[in-house]
Each structure stands twice: as C-alpha cells, then as structure tokens.
Design a protein around this motif. Structure first.
Motif, PDB file in Angstrom:
ATOM      1  N   ASP A   1     -14.377 -28.235 -15.652  1.00  0.00           N
ATOM      2  CA  ASP A   1     -15.224 -27.192 -16.239  1.00  0.00           C
ATOM      3  C   ASP A   1     -15.544 -26.116 -15.213  1.00  0.00           C
ATOM      4  O   ASP A   1     -15.467 -24.913 -15.496  1.00  0.00           O
ATOM      5  CB  ASP A   1     -16.545 -27.792 -16.741  1.00  0.00           C
ATOM      6  CG  ASP A   1     -16.400 -28.542 -18.060  1.00  0.00           C
ATOM      7  OD1 ASP A   1     -15.335 -28.425 -18.692  1.00  0.00           O
ATOM      8  OD2 ASP A   1     -17.353 -29.241 -18.441  1.00  0.00           O
ATOM      9  N   SER A   2     -15.921 -26.557 -14.018  1.00  0.00           N
ATOM     10  CA  SER A   2     -16.332 -25.618 -12.970  1.00  0.00           C
ATOM     11  C   SER A   2     -15.171 -24.732 -12.528  1.00  0.00           C
ATOM     12  O   SER A   2     -15.342 -23.536 -12.288  1.00  0.00           O
ATOM     13  CB  SER A   2     -16.897 -26.378 -11.776  1.00  0.00           C
ATOM     14  OG  SER A   2     -18.030 -27.142 -12.157  1.00  0.00           O
TER      15      SER A   2
ATOM     16  N   ALA B   1     -15.074 -20.787 -13.061  1.00  0.00           N
ATOM     17  CA  ALA B   1     -14.935 -19.922 -11.880  1.00  0.00           C
ATOM     18  C   ALA B   1     -13.821 -18.901 -12.061  1.00  0.00           C
ATOM     19  O   ALA B   1     -13.858 -17.807 -11.491  1.00  0.00           O
ATOM     20  CB  ALA B   1     -14.675 -20.775 -10.639  1.00  0.00           C
ATOM     21  N   ALA B   2     -12.832 -19.262 -12.876  1.00  0.00           N
ATOM     22  CA  ALA B   2     -11.687 -18.370 -13.099  1.00  0.00           C
ATOM     23  C   ALA B   2     -11.833 -17.540 -14.374  1.00  0.00           C
ATOM     24  O   ALA B   2     -10.881 -16.896 -14.812  1.00  0.00           O
ATOM     25  CB  ALA B   2     -10.399 -19.197 -13.174  1.00  0.00           C
TER      26      ALA B   2
ATOM     27  N   LEU C   1     -21.311 -25.597  -7.906  1.00  0.00           N
ATOM     28  CA  LEU C   1     -19.909 -25.957  -7.714  1.00  0.00           C
ATOM     29  C   LEU C   1     -18.993 -24.818  -8.142  1.00  0.00           C
ATOM     30  O   LEU C   1     -18.009 -24.503  -7.459  1.00  0.00           O
ATOM     31  CB  LEU C   1     -19.595 -27.233  -8.507  1.00  0.00           C
ATOM     32  CG  LEU C   1     -18.203 -27.843  -8.347  1.00  0.00           C
ATOM     33  CD1 LEU C   1     -17.924 -28.196  -6.897  1.00  0.00           C
ATOM     34  CD2 LEU C   1     -18.064 -29.090  -9.230  1.00  0.00           C
ATOM     35  N   GLU C   2     -19.337 -24.193  -9.245  1.00  0.00           N
ATOM     36  CA  GLU C   2     -18.538 -23.058  -9.718  1.00  0.00           C
ATOM     37  C   GLU C   2     -18.522 -21.937  -8.680  1.00  0.00           C
ATOM     38  O   GLU C   2     -17.471 -21.352  -8.395  1.00  0.00           O
ATOM     39  CB  GLU C   2     -19.118 -22.540 -11.035  1.00  0.00           C
ATOM     40  CG  GLU C   2     -18.394 -21.322 -11.585  1.00  0.00           C
ATOM     41  CD  GLU C   2     -19.201 -20.581 -12.614  1.00  0.00           C
ATOM     42  OE1 GLU C   2     -18.963 -19.371 -12.776  1.00  0.00           O
ATOM     43  OE2 GLU C   2     -20.068 -21.194 -13.258  1.00  0.00           O
ATOM     44  N   ASN C   3     -19.680 -21.642  -8.100  1.00  0.00           N
ATOM     45  CA  ASN C   3     -19.759 -20.585  -7.080  1.00  0.00           C
ATOM     46  C   ASN C   3     -18.939 -20.941  -5.845  1.00  0.00           C
ATOM     47  O   ASN C   3     -18.281 -20.080  -5.248  1.00  0.00           O
ATOM     48  CB  ASN C   3     -21.221 -20.347  -6.696  1.00  0.00           C
ATOM     49  CG  ASN C   3     -22.018 -19.735  -7.831  1.00  0.00           C
ATOM     50  OD1 ASN C   3     -21.461 -19.024  -8.669  1.00  0.00           O
ATOM     51  ND2 ASN C   3     -23.310 -20.010  -7.884  1.00  0.00           N
TER      52      ASN C   3
ATOM     53  N   LYS D   1     -22.785 -18.715 -18.550  1.00  0.00           N
ATOM     54  CA  LYS D   1     -22.600 -17.974 -17.301  1.00  0.00           C
ATOM     55  C   LYS D   1     -22.628 -16.481 -17.614  1.00  0.00           C
ATOM     56  O   LYS D   1     -22.329 -16.064 -18.734  1.00  0.00           O
ATOM     57  CB  LYS D   1     -21.255 -18.333 -16.640  1.00  0.00           C
ATOM     58  CG  LYS D   1     -21.077 -19.815 -16.335  1.00  0.00           C
ATOM     59  CD  LYS D   1     -22.010 -20.270 -15.243  1.00  0.00           C
ATOM     60  CE  LYS D   1     -21.718 -21.703 -14.809  1.00  0.00           C
ATOM     61  NZ  LYS D   1     -21.860 -22.687 -15.893  1.00  0.00           N
ATOM     62  N   GLN D   2     -22.953 -15.687 -16.604  1.00  0.00           N
ATOM     63  CA  GLN D   2     -23.068 -14.254 -16.801  1.00  0.00           C
ATOM     64  C   GLN D   2     -21.776 -13.653 -17.380  1.00  0.00           C
ATOM     65  O   GLN D   2     -21.806 -12.901 -18.348  1.00  0.00           O
ATOM     66  CB  GLN D   2     -23.376 -13.596 -15.459  1.00  0.00           C
ATOM     67  CG  GLN D   2     -24.226 -12.355 -15.548  1.00  0.00           C
ATOM     68  CD  GLN D   2     -25.664 -12.652 -15.938  1.00  0.00           C
ATOM     69  OE1 GLN D   2     -26.377 -13.283 -15.192  1.00  0.00           O
ATOM     70  NE2 GLN D   2     -26.058 -12.200 -17.084  1.00  0.00           N
ATOM     71  N   ALA D   3     -20.650 -14.006 -16.785  1.00  0.00           N
ATOM     72  CA  ALA D   3     -19.372 -13.422 -17.216  1.00  0.00           C
ATOM     73  C   ALA D   3     -19.021 -13.837 -18.641  1.00  0.00           C
ATOM     74  O   ALA D   3     -18.636 -13.001 -19.469  1.00  0.00           O
ATOM     75  CB  ALA D   3     -18.254 -13.841 -16.258  1.00  0.00           C
TER      76      ALA D   3
END
Length: 844
Positions: free
Chosen positions: A91-92, A96-97, A158-160, A588-590
C-alpha cells in the motif's frame, strides 16, 4: 503507465519486501523464508486441484514433518502477521508512487477541464455552472478500515520514506510495524469513529478542497474573497448522526460530534491565522489580525464565544482586507483572500452531518404516540397520514414505555441547539432508510415540525427519503409526485428553496436485485424522479449511497457520473465514501486532490458536453432493460435457493464480521434470533462473498443474461452498446473488476460437500460464464484489458494474500468436515480476514 507501474511499484515491492527477512524478531527469518514456499505450494496446489487442507497439510509434511500441531498453528499465525505487513508495505509503495502512476494534470483534472472549455469557447458557461454546482463526499459511519490509528500513522511515515528511498528509515519503520498490533482490542464507540474520520477532515480535506478551489478560481480570474458558491466542494459526515440500526448513537453523541467538528475547524483556522499574522504586520491591518487571532483563540480554548457565527469572523477579515487595499496597495491580499475563502467553505461546521433512521423505527414511534394519546390508528395509509398531519403535540417523554422512542425524540430536539452553536450547515437533513411510502416521509416531517419547527415560521430541516430495494426504486417517482402535490409538503419545500434531496441505495439495491438490475433501476428511478420534479418545479438532488467495491456501487465512480445523460438532474454530485475507500482514494493529499478533481470534472463536463454516449436511445434502453431483467431473474433464482442464507451463515466468515472490532454497528438490523436476509447489512453481506473470493453481488446473473440475449440473436447489439455507451461500459467494467478479484479454486472443495456441493457448482458455473461472456461483449482477450495498471495491482495484491486465503479456507474446511467450531480454527478465520480485506482496499 504500465511500465512506470512495474518500475515504481512492482519492482520496489520486491526489493523492500526483502528487508523483512533482516528484522530482529524471533522466528522472522523462518517465517519469511517459509512464506514464499507456502505461496508457491498454494499456487501449484490449486492448479492441480488440491484442497486447502491438502495444501496446508502437505506443506507441513514436507517442511516441518517433526513439528507439533501447536507449532504448525503458531507458524500459520506468524505468517498471517507477516502477510499483513506485506500488504501495508505494498500500500505504502503504491501510494508513494501515486503521482507517477496517475496523470494528475491529465484528463479529468482542473487544468484539463479549463483548457478544454477555453478551446471550445465555453469558459463563460463553465463559470456560470460553477456558481450552482456542488460535489459532496460523505464520510460514513460504516468503517471497513481494519488498521488502528497507530498503524495508519506508521503507514504515512513509511510512504514518505519510500518516496525518498530512505532505506534506513524504511527499515526502522518496518521494525516498528513488526512490533505494533494490527487488531483493535475493543469495538470503537460512535464517538471514536467520528474522531478517527475528523483526522481526514483536518489533515487531508481541509488542504485539498482549499487547494482545488484556489487553483480553479485563480485560473478563471475569479476573485476569491467574494466567490458566491463556497459549497462547490463539501464533505458530509455521518458518524454521530447515523442512527440507522446503531443503538449506540444517541443525542448526546450527536452533540459531542458536532462540537468536536466546530472545535477542530477552529484549530485549523487558528493555525492559519498564526501564519497569516507573520505576513500582515502593517499599520491599520495588524491590529485587526491580532483581534481575529485572539477571538479565535478565546472561542477555541477559553469557551468565550467571541465568534458565534462564521459571518462575524468573515466581517472582521473583510475589514482587514479593506484596510490592506486602502493603506498598503493590497500587499499580501491574496494570502488573506485564501483564508477568507477557507472560512466561507468550512464555516463553523467543517463537515455536514446528517441524521438517519430506519422507517420501521418511525412507524413504531407513531404507534406508541397514538396509543398514549388514545387514538386508534386508521387502517389505510391515507387515514394514517391524515392522523399524523393532524397531530398538534407530542406527549411528554416520560410517558413513552419504549426508551428508544424517547431517545428518537431527543434526537429531533437536539438539532436546534446544534444549529445555534455551529450554524444550520452543521445538521440540516434527516434521512429515512428503507423508505417505502409517502407516509414514511410525512412521519418524519411532522415529528420535526413539532420539535425543531415548533414556534418557527420555517423548519430548518430537509426530509430525505432513501429508496433501496428494486420495488421501492420503481415506486419512488409516484411517491415523490404525491408529496410534491401535497399542500403541507409543498409549503415546506417552498421554505427550503424548492429543493428536494433523494438518496438511492446502491448497496442494498444490489443485495436485493443483483448487480445489473440495481444499477439500471437506480438510473431509471433518477430519470423518472428528475422528470416529475421538473414538472412540479422542484430542483431534485440525488445522493448516492455507495460502498467501496463495485457490488456496492463503488468501482470507477468518475466514469459513472460522466455517463449521466440530460435526463438525470446534475446540479450536484452527492455520494457516500467509507472504510478503505476513504484511506485508499482520499487518504493522502495527492489521491484526495486527484479524485475530487475527477468527480468535479465528471459532473461539470456532463453538463457542458452532451454527446451520444450519454443519451441512451430507445433501442439501447430496451436492450439494457432486457439484459437487466434476465440478470434479475437469474439472481432472484439463486437468492431463493434453500442453501443461500445457510451458506452465508455457516460457511462464509459472515458471523466473524461482528468480532473484528472495526465498527460500532451490529452485524444486522433487528434483534431477533437467526439470520434473516432482509435484516442483513450490506457490508457483511458483500464482505463475506469477498472473503470467500466469490464476489457474487458484483457479477451474478451477468453471464446468464448475456447468454440468453445471445441465443435471441442480440450479441452484436450488446457489443455495439458496449462500444457506444459510457454508462454500459462502466457498468460492465466494474463487474469485470469484481470477477478479477475472484478465486474459485480456493473453495472448489465445497463442490464435493454433501450439503453445499450443488450450490457451489451453480455459482461457479455463473462465474465462468460471466467471464466468457464479458470478454466477448467487450471484445477483449482478458478482463480489464483496457486498464492494465489496475489489473496489475489486483494481481499483485491477490498473490500477496493467497496464503491467507488458503489458511482461512483450510480452517473453514476443517470445521465443516468435523462439524465443530474449534477455537484455534475460528481464530485463523478471523485473523485472516484483516489481511484479505485490507489487500483488496474495497472489499466490503
């Protein structure tokens, strides 16, 4: 995008997944080493027709022949925990992508919309539509999000770390993940649920909605401070107001949640004011800004209501703006304008709460109310309506024998103080679930009139029917017509701007009538209710009650709203989102910004650009009607099978949904013993089929219906319909998604079961038939061939959780064969659920 996905997601997962093996935990190396072997054994075992029991036992005989049964079970639980963390990692990585695998400025974005309208000389038309249009996403009180808050925090970090390829930090976060429990120790209260979802309002929606609005208005050269439709993007909020079958929601909780929402939006304003104060340091302006900052602080922290309404706050900000322009040439005025816009958007309410209750509860309340008054209820609906509308007072609460009825009345009474504290926007709708008649609306109308509306010229509450079953959807236009023509209700609507909101239940509609019939019935109901509303000079707004997966109205929502033709009113898009859909699509923001823009653009383009794909002609309608009718008959026949309810109750993990501690709501409506289909909630219903990897509500009847029409010589018409109708293409595309998440080999052992063998074979045949027929109709070699990125994501996720699916079915198979509910096996079923449902992201 597929190559980008492979590089940014698939390969990264392979690399980072290896970090698990180096974590300093007991048995982690053994678990991580044996898990891929088990995964391969599962894959090859199912290919060779082995049962889950044979696969798991064969794995232990080969890898751990001398270990005790306890050691075997301990390893399975360790593997479940390991896979859960693999799902989090995946998921992370995917999140992230997000900006790399989605074209954030491409089709459906605000940039693309403005460029298109400018090229077509439709900017003025776009601006005019923006003045009245609205998108309202309602966060619901039906969580299917299994992660507790501390795990969600790790996921964010973790995503960051993944975004910057910080291996050291990724490694330490994986260690933290390994030590952090994934299960909630006890059920959350409705207030706990509200607090969890307010986090998204504060940390995601506050920024995303503001960002979209500011970019949109700036791109169109529209001044921010006096924009007249700040409700263009809204967030609805059900926790604390949704009483439908949830006995734990009370009037006290409603007040607490409303107060919390006001407090948290003021926190957001206070943070912004402190930043604003650093820029606006000029004479004639600074003193006003300091006054505003202190006023917000006093209202927020000192219980000194300096600002009782948002208008008072806006007046002070506009005074500062005037001073800034008069004395300082408007220096930094754009920063102040952005803050003024935020206050206009979010007011003192932050989210728009709704009350919701089942119509049967109102029936029972009125029965007791008449009993107390010594009135014998009439036998016909019209007689009962006349009695209800003639009621001039409500007995004292102490006269009611049923405590729940007194509580329902307190819920009406609490609306007024909530509106006085936070403004009418905070809570101004009452939704009636299971609405089947005009009496059901008038019951609530009169209760509200005698409580909230007492002594007022106008009652500040909208009455919203929720039509759910196939029969109710068919009856809905006639119900609304009769209401529009009733003088009492006419006057009420006039006081509410001649606007009527109508909610439609995708989840329960699908549960009742099957996938195609439910979606087609909802579209037809919308068209008919649009027609009768226009005839009566009423602006109708449709509120879609959707869940996460396609079986509950989820899937690709953007295409669905883009496909609505001119026969459906589209002044607003209103839709529920919940559980994993919140965290996956708006967490998430995006992703939040991207999906909000997609919905906004879909609705606006549907108004600005009418084309042949959206307006179904009579031949196309007849074809869909015929297909839906055949699919409905197929689903009804399957649903009436004597093993349908027993299968859900005794084979699937249905009963375990009540043990997961993910939400405060009961498993079913009603308090009676035994399982009744009509009382079963949509989440556990759809979720149980998803756990079994059978996904019945998302496709059953589609294959048989296509086959029937093919025999009638209409296959080419269906293929042409798929090619030319966005609505039909979206409908079948979402069904393909449901089929792609099926895995029938995991339950193939049931084909030999004495009690359920025939039943399993029926659904398996329809599964195979649906795949075959959908590929033919879509002219594709494989399901979701036109969406390779989503297809790849599903494949990886299903591969990750295959060991969990196998372990869960191993436990179910064991219990079915022995007829005993072994405690260890039950725990295996329950613990497997978390990873399976989290991996799917929209499985319930």
């Amino acid at each position: 995008m597929q190559k980008t996905y492979d590089t940014e997601v698939a390969k990264r997962f392979t690399i980072y997944n290896s970090l698990f093996l180096d974590l300093p935990f007991n048995d982690i190396y053994r678990t991580g080493t044996l898990l891929p072997i088990l995964g391969t054994a599962c894959q090859k075992g199912f290919e060779n027709g082995l049962t889950p029991k044979q696969i798991i036992n064969g794995f232990f005989e080969e890898m751990l022949p001398d270990a005790s049964e306890k050691s075997h079970m301990d390893l399975l639980f360790q593997m479940i925990q390991y896979v859960e963390r693999q799902v989090v990692l995946f998921d992370s990585i995917e999140d992230a992508a997000y900006d790399k695998i989605n074209d954030l400025k491409g089709k459906g974005s605000i940039n693309a919309l403005i460029n298109r309208t400018d090229n077509d000389k439709k900017r003025a038309e776009l601006i005019e539509k923006l003045k009245t249009f609205s998108v309202r996403l309602t966060l619901t009180a039906h969580p299917t999000q299994f992660y507790p808050g501390n795990v969600l925090g790790i996921i964010t970090d973790l995503e960051n770390a993944i975004r910057t390829d910080d291996i050291g930090r990724i490694n330490s976060l994986l260690q933290q993940l390994g030590k952090t429990g994934f299960t909630k120790r006890e059920k959350p209260s409705p207030y706990d649920e509200a607090i969890s979802l307010i986090w998204y309002l504060e940390n995601i929606f506050y920024q995303s909605i503001s960002d979209i609005m500011i970019r949109l208005l700036n791109s169109l050269n529209i001044p921010l401070h006096d924009w007249e439709n700040p409700g263009l993007l809204k967030v609805g909020f059900w926790p604390g107001g949704d009483r439908d079958g949830n006995p734990f929601v009370t009037h006290d909780i409603t007040q607490q949640v409303a107060s919390r929402l006001k407090k948290w939006i003021l926190r957001c304003y206070y943070r912004d004011m402190r930043k604003l104060k650093r820029r606006l340091t000029f004479k004639h302006v600074e003193e006003i800004i300091l006054k505003v900052e202190r006023g917000i602080f006093a209202t927020l922290f000192e219980n000194n209501q300096v600002y009782q309404t948002k208008d008072q706050l806006i007046d002070d900000l506009l005074e500062a703006r005037t001073a800034l322009i008069q004395h300082h040439e408007g220096l930094f005025v754009e920063v102040l304008d952005e803050f003024i816009l935020k206050v206009k958007i979010f007011g003192f309410h932050f989210g728009y709460m709704d009350m919701r209750q089942d119509s049967r509860k109102h029936d029972a309340l009125w029965e007791e109310l008449f009993k107390i008054k010594g009135i014998e209820m009439g036998t016909s609906e019209q007689e009962q309506i006349d009695q209800i509308l003639a009621t001039e007072s409500i007995p004292g609460l102490d006269q009611f024998q049923e405590p729940f009825h007194a509580e329902m009345l307190r819920s009406f009474e609490v609306i007024d103080p909530i509106q006085k504290e936070s403004g009418e926007d905070i809570l101004n709708r009452y939704i009636i679930s299971n609405c089947q008649s005009r009496k059901h609306l008038l019951e609530v109308y009169q209760l509200a009139k005698l409580t909230l509306g007492k002594g007022k010229e106008q009652m500040p509450l909208d009455i919203v029917p929720l039509f759910e079953t196939i029969d109710d959807l068919a009856a809905a236009p006639a119900i609304m017509t009769s209401l529009y023509q009733l003088p009492e209700y006419q006057n009420h609507l006039k006081s509410r701007g001649n606007k009527q909101t109508i909610m439609l239940g995708f989840s329960d509609g699908t549960k009742d009538g099957g996938y195609i019939q439910a979606n087609w019935s909802i579209l037809r109901a919308k068209e008919e209710m649009t027609r009768v509303s226009r005839e009566n000079n009423i602006e109708v707004v449709f509120f879609d009650g959707r869940g996460g997966p396609p079986a509950r109205g989820g899937g690709n929502m953007h295409n669905f709203y883009a496909s609505m033709g001119e026969k459906v009113e589209n002044a607003e898009i209103q839709v529920t989102i919940q559980g994993q859909t919140i965290s996956a699509n708006y967490g998430k923001q995006a992703s939040c910004t991207y999906n909000l823009e997609q919905l906004l653009s879909a609705g606006l383009e549907n108004h600005l650009y009418q084309d042949s794909e959206k307006n179904l002609n009579s031949e196309q309608r007849e074809l869909i009607d015929e297909l839906a009718s055949e699919a409905y008959e197929s689903y009804k026949k399957f649903k009436s099978h004597p093993k349908f309810v027993p299968y859900l109750e005794y084979v699937t993990p249905l009963k375990y949904f009540g043990m997961t501690n993910i939400g405060s709501r009961p498993l079913k409506r009603g308090k009676g013993e035994g399982l009744k289909f009509e009382d079963l909630r949509a989440i556990p219903f759809v979720g149980s089929w998803a756990q079994m990897k059978q996904n019945i509500p998302g496709f059953y009847g589609v294959g048989e219906a296509v086959e029937v029409l093919e025999k009638r010589g209409k296959l080419e018409q269906l293929k042409a319909l798929y090619e030319n109708s966005l609505f039909f293409r979206t409908l079948l595309g979402n069904s393909m998604q449901s089929l792609s998440k099926c895995f029938y080999p995991a339950t193939a052992y049931l084909s030999e079961d004495e009690a359920y063998g025939d039943f399993w074979r029926i659904m398996f045949e329809e599964y195979k038939r649906s795949i075959e027929k959908l590929k033919i109709v879509s002219s594709m070699d494989q399901l979701m061939g036109d969406n390779p990125v989503s297809k790849k994501s599903i494949e990886i996720r299903e591969r990750i959780v295959l060991p969990l699916i196998t372990v869960q079915q191993f436990a179910i198979q064991q219990m079915l064969e022995t007829g005993k509910s072994d405690e260890i096996l039950q725990r295996l079923v329950l613990r497997s659920m978390f990873g399976i449902i989290n991996a799917a992201r929209n499985a319930a």
